[in-house]
Design a protein around this motif. Structure first.
Motif, mmCIF file in Angstrom:
data_model
loop_
_atom_site.group_PDB
_atom_site.id
_atom_site.type_symbol
_atom_site.label_atom_id
_atom_site.label_comp_id
_atom_site.label_asym_id
_atom_site.label_seq_id
_atom_site.Cartn_x
_atom_site.Cartn_y
_atom_site.Cartn_z
ATOM 1 N N LEU A 50 0.726 -1.137 0.051
ATOM 2 C CA LEU A 50 0.036 -0.048 -0.035
ATOM 3 C C LEU A 50 0.795 1.278 0.101
ATOM 4 C CD1 LEU A 50 -2.888 -0.958 2.544
ATOM 5 C CD2 LEU A 50 -2.875 -1.077 -0.026
ATOM 6 N N LEU A 51 1.954 1.357 0.848
ATOM 7 C CA LEU A 51 2.689 2.407 0.772
ATOM 8 C C LEU A 51 3.504 2.795 -0.507
ATOM 9 C CD1 LEU A 51 3.783 4.509 2.947
ATOM 10 C CD2 LEU A 51 5.641 2.766 3.397
ATOM 11 N N ALA A 52 3.842 1.537 -1.202
ATOM 12 C CA ALA A 52 4.384 1.748 -2.473
ATOM 13 C C ALA A 52 3.413 2.422 -3.665
ATOM 14 C CB ALA A 52 5.147 0.498 -3.012
ATOM 15 N N ARG A 53 2.098 2.309 -3.424
ATOM 16 C CA ARG A 53 1.035 2.679 -4.359
ATOM 17 C C ARG A 53 1.067 4.323 -4.192
ATOM 18 N NH1 ARG A 53 -3.633 -1.040 -5.323
ATOM 19 N NH2 ARG A 53 -3.949 0.293 -7.001
ATOM 20 N N LEU A 54 1.446 4.916 -3.104
ATOM 21 C CA LEU A 54 1.165 6.262 -2.765
ATOM 22 C C LEU A 54 2.317 7.005 -3.461
ATOM 23 C CD1 LEU A 54 0.599 6.171 0.969
ATOM 24 C CD2 LEU A 54 -1.085 6.449 -0.827
ATOM 25 N N GLU A 55 2.116 8.110 -3.900
ATOM 26 C CA GLU A 55 2.867 9.000 -5.247
ATOM 27 C C GLU A 55 4.303 9.211 -4.690
ATOM 28 O OE1 GLU A 55 4.227 10.210 -8.118
ATOM 29 O OE2 GLU A 55 2.195 9.293 -8.220
ATOM 30 N N PRO A 56 4.710 9.621 -3.580
ATOM 31 C CA PRO A 56 6.052 10.091 -3.367
ATOM 32 C C PRO A 56 7.022 8.716 -3.599
ATOM 33 C CG PRO A 56 5.014 11.177 -1.699
ATOM 34 C CD PRO A 56 3.992 10.677 -2.538
ATOM 35 N N VAL A 57 6.433 7.721 -3.075
ATOM 36 C CA VAL A 57 7.093 6.589 -3.101
ATOM 37 C C VAL A 57 7.075 5.803 -4.382
ATOM 38 C CG1 VAL A 57 7.480 4.146 -1.941
ATOM 39 C CG2 VAL A 57 6.888 5.976 -0.473
ATOM 40 N N LYS A 58 5.790 5.817 -4.893
ATOM 41 C CA LYS A 58 5.646 5.346 -6.423
ATOM 42 C C LYS A 58 6.728 5.953 -7.351
ATOM 43 C CE LYS A 58 2.285 4.505 -9.881
ATOM 44 N NZ LYS A 58 0.604 4.653 -10.190
ATOM 45 N N SER A 59 6.970 7.229 -7.356
ATOM 46 C CA SER A 59 7.740 7.790 -8.325
ATOM 47 C C SER A 59 9.174 7.496 -8.241
ATOM 48 C CB SER A 59 7.598 9.369 -8.604
ATOM 49 O OG SER A 59 7.070 10.049 -7.426
ATOM 50 N N PHE A 60 9.522 7.482 -6.599
ATOM 51 C CA PHE A 60 10.663 7.038 -6.572
ATOM 52 C C PHE A 60 10.988 5.824 -6.891
ATOM 53 C CE2 PHE A 60 13.791 4.992 -3.260
ATOM 54 C CZ PHE A 60 14.930 5.911 -3.419
ATOM 55 N N LEU A 61 10.303 4.678 -6.778
ATOM 56 C CA LEU A 61 10.551 3.492 -7.250
ATOM 57 C C LEU A 61 10.697 3.199 -8.861
ATOM 58 C CD1 LEU A 61 8.560 1.448 -4.586
ATOM 59 C CD2 LEU A 61 10.929 1.623 -4.426
ATOM 60 N N GLN A 62 10.247 4.122 -9.355
ATOM 61 C CA GLN A 62 10.012 3.983 -10.858
ATOM 62 C C GLN A 62 11.215 4.550 -11.536
ATOM 63 O OE1 GLN A 62 6.352 5.847 -11.998
ATOM 64 N NE2 GLN A 62 5.249 4.028 -11.837
ATOM 65 N N ARG A 63 11.962 4.966 -10.755
ATOM 66 C CA ARG A 63 13.578 5.779 -11.220
ATOM 67 C C ARG A 63 14.366 4.616 -11.785
ATOM 68 N NH1 ARG A 63 15.272 9.798 -6.779
ATOM 69 N NH2 ARG A 63 17.424 9.452 -7.990
ATOM 70 N N ARG A 64 15.070 4.836 -12.726
ATOM 71 C CA ARG A 64 15.871 3.504 -13.197
ATOM 72 C C ARG A 64 16.962 3.332 -12.369
ATOM 73 N NH1 ARG A 64 18.182 0.669 -17.253
ATOM 74 N NH2 ARG A 64 20.497 1.445 -18.206
ATOM 75 N N SER A 65 17.601 4.350 -11.771
ATOM 76 C CA SER A 65 18.649 4.099 -10.776
ATOM 77 C C SER A 65 18.343 3.311 -9.569
ATOM 78 C CB SER A 65 19.451 5.532 -10.512
ATOM 79 O OG SER A 65 18.334 6.008 -9.697
ATOM 80 N N VAL A 66 17.144 3.516 -9.144
ATOM 81 C CA VAL A 66 16.635 2.698 -7.904
ATOM 82 C C VAL A 66 16.377 1.309 -8.335
ATOM 83 C CG1 VAL A 66 14.704 2.625 -6.321
ATOM 84 C CG2 VAL A 66 15.649 5.004 -6.721
ATOM 85 N N GLN A 67 15.769 1.249 -9.476
ATOM 86 C CA GLN A 67 15.659 -0.231 -9.941
ATOM 87 C C GLN A 67 16.658 -1.091 -10.114
ATOM 88 O OE1 GLN A 67 12.941 0.452 -13.390
ATOM 89 N NE2 GLN A 67 11.297 0.678 -11.985
ATOM 90 N N LEU A 68 17.899 -0.342 -10.674
ATOM 91 C CA LEU A 68 18.957 -0.952 -10.916
ATOM 92 C C LEU A 68 19.723 -1.177 -9.633
ATOM 93 C CD1 LEU A 68 20.836 1.000 -13.753
ATOM 94 C CD2 LEU A 68 20.061 -1.261 -13.753
#
Length: 122
Positions: A50-68
Motif C-alpha cells: 500500500l505504501l508503494a502505491r502512494l505517490e512520492p514512493v511510487k515515483s521514487f521506485l520507478q526511477r531507473r537508478s533505484v530499480q538498478l
C-alpha cells in the motif's frame, strides 16, 4: 494539497511489522513465535504494498537508478543467503530477495520498452 496522514499511518504500521518480525524471537517461542512472525510478515507485505502505491514512493521506485540498485543488491544478497544460510531461513531469504530482484528487472524491462516505443513513435 494531499493529506500526509496515510503516509504516516502506513509507515508506522510497516515499521512496527518489521520490528515484530526481527525482534519477536526475543520475546516469544514455539507456536506463539510462529504466529507473531507470520502475522508480522503478512502485515509488512500488505503495508509495504500500500505504501508503494502512494505517490512520492511510487515515483521514487520507478526511477531507473533505484530499480538498478534494487536488482543488483537483492540479486547479490539472494546468492549470499543461498550460500550462507541453511534451512527455512535460507529458503525464505532467497525467495524474498530473489522476488524483489526479479520485480526490479521487470520494471527495468518495462521502462526500457516504453522508452523505445516513444522513440519509434516520435
Amino acid at each position: 494539497m494531499r493529506s500526509i496522514v496515510p503516509h504516516i499511518v502506513l509507515t508506522t504500521l510497516f515499521t512496527i511489522a518489521i520490528i515484530g518480525t526481527v525482534f519477536s524471537p526475543l520475546a516469544f517461542d514455539g507456536t506463539t513465535l510462529t504466529a507473531v512472525k507470520v502475522g508480522s510478515i503478512l502485515s509488512s507485505l500488505l503495508t509495504g504494498f500500500l505504501l508503494a502505491r502512494l505517490e512520492p514512493v511510487k515515483s521514487f521506485l520507478q526511477r531507473r537508478s533505484v530499480q538498478l540498485f534494487l536488482f543488483g543488491f537483492n540479486a547479490v544478497a539472494a546468492v549470499g543467503a543461498y550460500l550462507l544460510l541453511t534451512g527455512s531461513d535460507q529458503i525464505g531469504a532467497v525467495i524474498g530477495l530473489g522476488s524483489v530482484s526479479l520485480m526490479a528487472a521487470v520494471g527495468l524491462v518495462r521502462t526500457r520498452r516504453a522508452r523505445l516505443e516513444r522513440e519509434v513513435s516520435a
